[in-house]
Design a protein around this motif. Structure first.
Motif, short mmCIF file in Angstrom:
data_model
loop_
_atom_site.label_atom_id
_atom_site.label_comp_id
_atom_site.label_asym_id
_atom_site.label_seq_id
_atom_site.Cartn_x
_atom_site.Cartn_y
_atom_site.Cartn_z
N PRO A 13 37.65 52.71 28.94
CA PRO A 13 37.96 51.33 28.54
C PRO A 13 37.16 50.28 29.30
O PRO A 13 36.87 49.21 28.77
N VAL A 14 36.79 50.56 30.54
CA VAL A 14 36.07 49.58 31.35
C VAL A 14 34.63 49.42 30.87
O VAL A 14 33.98 48.44 31.20
N ARG A 15 34.15 50.35 30.09
CA ARG A 15 32.79 50.23 29.56
C ARG A 15 32.67 49.13 28.50
O ARG A 15 31.59 48.66 28.23
N ARG A 16 33.78 48.75 27.91
CA ARG A 16 33.77 47.69 26.90
C ARG A 16 33.77 46.33 27.59
O ARG A 16 34.51 46.09 28.52
N LEU A 17 32.96 45.42 27.08
CA LEU A 17 32.84 44.08 27.64
C LEU A 17 34.19 43.37 27.65
O LEU A 17 34.55 42.71 28.62
N LYS A 18 34.94 43.52 26.58
CA LYS A 18 36.23 42.85 26.47
C LYS A 18 37.14 43.21 27.64
O LYS A 18 37.73 42.34 28.28
N TRP A 19 37.28 44.48 27.93
CA TRP A 19 38.19 44.91 28.98
C TRP A 19 37.67 44.57 30.36
O TRP A 19 38.43 44.29 31.28
N ARG A 20 36.36 44.55 30.53
CA ARG A 20 35.80 44.13 31.82
C ARG A 20 36.08 42.65 32.07
O ARG A 20 36.41 42.26 33.19
N LEU A 21 35.96 41.83 31.03
CA LEU A 21 36.22 40.41 31.21
C LEU A 21 37.70 40.15 31.46
O LEU A 21 38.05 39.32 32.30
N ILE A 22 38.57 40.84 30.74
CA ILE A 22 40.01 40.68 30.97
C ILE A 22 40.35 41.10 32.40
O ILE A 22 41.12 40.43 33.10
N LEU A 23 39.78 42.21 32.85
CA LEU A 23 40.01 42.67 34.21
C LEU A 23 39.54 41.63 35.23
O LEU A 23 40.20 41.38 36.24
N SER A 24 38.41 40.98 34.95
CA SER A 24 37.93 39.96 35.88
C SER A 24 38.87 38.77 35.92
O SER A 24 39.12 38.20 36.99
N PHE A 25 39.45 38.37 34.77
CA PHE A 25 40.44 37.29 34.78
C PHE A 25 41.64 37.67 35.63
O PHE A 25 42.15 36.87 36.42
N VAL A 26 42.11 38.90 35.48
CA VAL A 26 43.27 39.37 36.24
C VAL A 26 42.96 39.40 37.73
O VAL A 26 43.76 38.95 38.55
N LEU A 27 41.79 39.90 38.10
CA LEU A 27 41.43 39.98 39.51
C LEU A 27 41.28 38.60 40.14
O LEU A 27 41.70 38.39 41.28
N VAL A 28 40.72 37.67 39.40
CA VAL A 28 40.60 36.30 39.93
C VAL A 28 41.98 35.69 40.11
O VAL A 28 42.26 35.02 41.11
N THR A 29 42.88 35.94 39.16
CA THR A 29 44.25 35.43 39.28
C THR A 29 44.94 36.03 40.50
O THR A 29 45.58 35.31 41.27
N LEU A 30 44.83 37.34 40.66
CA LEU A 30 45.44 37.99 41.82
C LEU A 30 44.87 37.43 43.13
O LEU A 30 45.63 37.15 44.07
N ALA A 31 43.57 37.29 43.18
CA ALA A 31 42.93 36.78 44.39
C ALA A 31 43.40 35.36 44.69
O ALA A 31 43.70 35.03 45.84
N SER A 32 43.49 34.52 43.68
CA SER A 32 43.92 33.14 43.92
C SER A 32 45.38 33.08 44.35
O SER A 32 45.75 32.28 45.22
N MET A 33 46.22 33.95 43.78
CA MET A 33 47.62 33.99 44.20
C MET A 33 47.74 34.45 45.65
O MET A 33 48.52 33.90 46.42
N MET A 34 46.98 35.46 46.02
CA MET A 34 47.04 35.96 47.39
C MET A 34 46.49 34.93 48.37
O MET A 34 47.03 34.76 49.47
N MET A 35 45.43 34.24 47.98
CA MET A 35 44.88 33.19 48.86
C MET A 35 45.88 32.05 49.01
O MET A 35 46.04 31.51 50.11
N THR A 36 46.57 31.70 47.95
CA THR A 36 47.59 30.65 48.03
C THR A 36 48.71 31.05 48.98
O THR A 36 49.14 30.26 49.83
N ALA A 37 49.17 32.29 48.84
CA ALA A 37 50.23 32.77 49.74
C ALA A 37 49.75 32.79 51.18
O ALA A 37 50.48 32.39 52.10
N TRP A 38 48.53 33.26 51.39
CA TRP A 38 47.98 33.34 52.75
C TRP A 38 47.87 31.96 53.38
O TRP A 38 48.30 31.75 54.52
#
Length: 149
Positions: A13-38
């Motif tokens: 699934p990660v080979r598809r552009l769609k899923w890679r972009l969705i994963l990047s949105f999720v990772l950016v969201t997680l990173a921003s939430m963790m940075m906010t908490a920190w």
């Protein structure tokens, strides 16, 4: 899927552009939430350090973790789950839009490969994909003119 090991199956699934972009949105969201908490934790610690100068920083850290753990972790989940859902939805909408545009490009290129240079790509956006579409349309028109003369 005979002949495909489990690692390969997870990567498909990660080979598809769609899923890679969705994963990047999720990772950016997680990173921003963790940075906010920190940074919230750091800000609270600085506040307590300056408001209680006689306290030991190790005690403040331990006291913060002990007293705020029952509040922080459920609070993070309350904010994290909706944020992840919004990022997945936004990622899905964005990638679907991009995927549709790239599918139109691919269809036109396939038609041109079959010799049908009358096919044009219609893309009204003002971005790089639309610019590429206009350039490809111009190339197809020039090829069509050259082939008919």
């Amino acid at each position: 899927m005979a002949g495909v090991d489990w690692k390969e199956w997870l990567i498909i699934p990660v080979r598809r552009l769609k899923w890679r972009l969705i994963l990047s949105f999720v990772l950016v969201t997680l990173a921003s939430m963790m940075m906010t908490a920190w940074w919230s934790f750091i800000g609270l610690r600085l506040y307590l350090t300056h408001s209680q100068p006689e306290a030991n920083p190790g005690e403040i850290r331990g006291e913060l973790l002990t007293n705020l753990s029952p509040v922080i972790f459920p609070g993070l989940l309350i904010f994290l789950i909706p944020a992840l859902l919004v990022s997945i939805l936004f990622g899905f909408v964005t990638t679907s839009w991009l995927e549709n545009r790239l599918t139109k490009l691919n269809s036109a290129i396939n038609a041109w490969g079959d010799g049908n240079f009358a096919v044009r790509i219609r893309d009204d956006a003002e971005d790089e994909v639309a610019h590429l579409s206009r350039q490809l349309n111009q190339m197809a028109a020039e090829l069509e003119t050259t082939l008919h003369t």
